[in-house]
Design a protein around this motif. Structure first.
Motif, PDB file in Angstrom:
ATOM      1  N   ALA A  34      37.878  54.759  85.550  1.00  0.00           N
ATOM      2  CA  ALA A  34      37.848  55.074  84.120  1.00  0.00           C
ATOM      3  C   ALA A  34      38.161  56.542  83.853  1.00  0.00           C
ATOM      4  CB  ALA A  34      36.494  54.703  83.514  1.00  0.00           C
ATOM      5  N   ASP A  35      38.239  57.346  84.903  1.00  0.00           N
ATOM      6  CA  ASP A  35      38.661  58.739  84.733  1.00  0.00           C
ATOM      7  C   ASP A  35      40.182  58.843  84.687  1.00  0.00           C
ATOM      8  OD1 ASP A  35      38.487  57.982  87.516  1.00  0.00           O
ATOM      9  OD2 ASP A  35      38.929  60.073  88.023  1.00  0.00           O
ATOM     10  N   GLU A  36      40.869  57.762  85.057  1.00  0.00           N
ATOM     11  CA  GLU A  36      42.328  57.755  85.046  1.00  0.00           C
ATOM     12  C   GLU A  36      42.897  56.949  83.877  1.00  0.00           C
ATOM     13  OE1 GLU A  36      43.604  56.367  88.862  1.00  0.00           O
ATOM     14  OE2 GLU A  36      42.955  58.197  89.877  1.00  0.00           O
ATOM     15  N   LYS A  37      42.200  55.880  83.506  1.00  0.00           N
ATOM     16  CA  LYS A  37      42.654  55.038  82.396  1.00  0.00           C
ATOM     17  C   LYS A  37      41.438  54.414  81.732  1.00  0.00           C
ATOM     18  CE  LYS A  37      43.525  51.016  85.421  1.00  0.00           C
ATOM     19  NZ  LYS A  37      42.314  51.165  86.138  1.00  0.00           N
ATOM     20  N   GLU A  38      41.612  53.978  80.492  1.00  0.00           N
ATOM     21  CA  GLU A  38      40.494  53.336  79.803  1.00  0.00           C
ATOM     22  C   GLU A  38      40.080  52.076  80.559  1.00  0.00           C
ATOM     23  OE1 GLU A  38      40.448  54.157  75.096  1.00  0.00           O
ATOM     24  OE2 GLU A  38      42.064  52.850  75.798  1.00  0.00           O
ATOM     25  N   TYR A  39      38.798  51.890  80.646  1.00  0.00           N
ATOM     26  CA  TYR A  39      38.227  50.740  81.342  1.00  0.00           C
ATOM     27  C   TYR A  39      37.681  49.787  80.294  1.00  0.00           C
ATOM     28  CZ  TYR A  39      34.992  48.188  84.430  1.00  0.00           C
ATOM     29  OH  TYR A  39      34.302  47.225  85.129  1.00  0.00           O
ATOM     30  N   ALA A  40      38.212  48.573  80.267  1.00  0.00           N
ATOM     31  CA  ALA A  40      37.779  47.559  79.314  1.00  0.00           C
ATOM     32  C   ALA A  40      36.642  46.758  79.933  1.00  0.00           C
ATOM     33  CB  ALA A  40      38.942  46.643  78.954  1.00  0.00           C
ATOM     34  N   VAL A  41      35.482  46.803  79.289  1.00  0.00           N
ATOM     35  CA  VAL A  41      34.305  46.144  79.848  1.00  0.00           C
ATOM     36  C   VAL A  41      33.314  45.850  78.730  1.00  0.00           C
ATOM     37  CG1 VAL A  41      33.067  48.287  80.363  1.00  0.00           C
ATOM     38  CG2 VAL A  41      32.662  46.275  81.778  1.00  0.00           C
ATOM     39  N   SER A  42      32.492  44.857  78.935  1.00  0.00           N
ATOM     40  CA  SER A  42      31.401  44.597  77.999  1.00  0.00           C
ATOM     41  C   SER A  42      30.111  45.129  78.613  1.00  0.00           C
ATOM     42  CB  SER A  42      31.269  43.098  77.728  1.00  0.00           C
ATOM     43  OG  SER A  42      30.801  42.423  78.876  1.00  0.00           O
ATOM     44  N   VAL A  43      29.123  45.335  77.774  1.00  0.00           N
ATOM     45  CA  VAL A  43      27.819  45.775  78.268  1.00  0.00           C
ATOM     46  C   VAL A  43      27.260  44.718  79.214  1.00  0.00           C
ATOM     47  CG1 VAL A  43      25.445  46.335  77.584  1.00  0.00           C
ATOM     48  CG2 VAL A  43      27.363  47.245  76.284  1.00  0.00           C
ATOM     49  N   TYR A  44      27.478  43.451  78.899  1.00  0.00           N
ATOM     50  CA  TYR A  44      27.032  42.362  79.776  1.00  0.00           C
ATOM     51  C   TYR A  44      27.658  42.502  81.164  1.00  0.00           C
ATOM     52  CZ  TYR A  44      26.936  37.842  82.054  1.00  0.00           C
ATOM     53  OH  TYR A  44      26.786  36.851  82.982  1.00  0.00           O
ATOM     54  N   GLN A  45      28.973  42.735  81.228  1.00  0.00           N
ATOM     55  CA  GLN A  45      29.640  42.874  82.528  1.00  0.00           C
ATOM     56  C   GLN A  45      29.085  44.052  83.318  1.00  0.00           C
ATOM     57  OE1 GLN A  45      33.580  43.043  80.802  1.00  0.00           O
ATOM     58  NE2 GLN A  45      34.188  41.233  81.987  1.00  0.00           N
ATOM     59  N   LEU A  46      28.827  45.172  82.634  1.00  0.00           N
ATOM     60  CA  LEU A  46      28.257  46.327  83.325  1.00  0.00           C
ATOM     61  C   LEU A  46      26.866  46.009  83.867  1.00  0.00           C
ATOM     62  CD1 LEU A  46      29.262  49.376  81.095  1.00  0.00           C
ATOM     63  CD2 LEU A  46      29.913  48.972  83.465  1.00  0.00           C
ATOM     64  N   ALA A  47      26.025  45.420  83.023  1.00  0.00           N
ATOM     65  CA  ALA A  47      24.632  45.180  83.404  1.00  0.00           C
ATOM     66  C   ALA A  47      24.493  44.064  84.423  1.00  0.00           C
ATOM     67  CB  ALA A  47      23.802  44.865  82.165  1.00  0.00           C
ATOM     68  N   ASP A  48      25.056  42.912  84.127  1.00  0.00           N
ATOM     69  CA  ASP A  48      24.808  41.734  84.958  1.00  0.00           C
ATOM     70  C   ASP A  48      25.750  41.587  86.139  1.00  0.00           C
ATOM     71  OD1 ASP A  48      22.696  41.120  83.351  1.00  0.00           O
ATOM     72  OD2 ASP A  48      23.697  39.517  82.264  1.00  0.00           O
ATOM     73  N   VAL A  49      26.978  42.057  86.007  1.00  0.00           N
ATOM     74  CA  VAL A  49      27.942  41.887  87.092  1.00  0.00           C
ATOM     75  C   VAL A  49      28.018  43.159  87.939  1.00  0.00           C
ATOM     76  CG1 VAL A  49      30.340  41.379  87.681  1.00  0.00           C
ATOM     77  CG2 VAL A  49      29.245  40.183  85.766  1.00  0.00           C
ATOM     78  N   GLN A  50      28.455  44.247  87.328  1.00  0.00           N
ATOM     79  CA  GLN A  50      28.648  45.489  88.085  1.00  0.00           C
ATOM     80  C   GLN A  50      27.344  46.030  88.665  1.00  0.00           C
ATOM     81  OE1 GLN A  50      31.297  46.873  89.102  1.00  0.00           O
ATOM     82  NE2 GLN A  50      32.961  46.403  87.720  1.00  0.00           N
TER      83      GLN A  50
END
Length: 145
Positions: free
Chosen positions: A31-47
């Motif tokens: 995400a420091d190189e390009k915009e990162y498309a993600v949902s809060v759900y994906q960050l919390a539950d997946v990542q």
């Protein structure tokens, strides 16, 4: 520096486990190189494997934006575009911290020796058990039937 060391450095400087987790994930996803498309759900539950709740991730995103480390654009109702300000994070990492602090200390002490010995013993045991194709529990009497 590897990913683990970066995470320790972020925690030491930001002083927030949650914020450091979220920023680390964003950096890992470029995400420091390009915009990162993600949902809060994906960050919390997946990542983050459910380690942080969605509300905590949302608060961390807000704090990171307030601190100037990220910019956020909302696209649709569930997807967020996040961009990390690489220079802001690098400036954070350039700020010196005392060498006594956990993220940078080179101190070795008996507990670390014991832990490393335990890890090595487990590793050699896992390699041995790996030959049979299954991991063996040393006390099968405690397993449910």
């Amino acid at each position: 520096m590897n990913g683990n060391e970066l995470f320790a450095q972020l925690i030491q400087r930001i002083r927030s486990y949650n914020d450091s987790c979220v920023l680390w994930i964003l950096l890992k996803e470029y995400a420091d190189e390009k915009e990162y498309a993600v949902s809060v759900y994906q960050l919390a539950d997946v990542q983050l494997a459910g380690d942080l709740k969605k509300d905590a991730v949302h608060r961390s995103l807000q704090r990171l934006q307030e601190l100037g480390f990220i910019t956020i654009r909302v696209r649709h109702k569930s997807e967020t575009l996040i961009k990390v300000d690489r220079e802001a994070v690098l400036n954070l990492l350039r700020t010196p911290i005392a060498e006594r602090l956990p993220a940078v200390s080179k101190k070795v002490f008996p507990f670390l020796d014991a832990w490393n010995a335990d890890l090595a013993r487990r590793e050699s045991g896992a390699q041995t058990d790996g030959d049979s194709g299954a991991i063996q529990d040393s006390d099968d009497s405690k397993l449910p039937e």
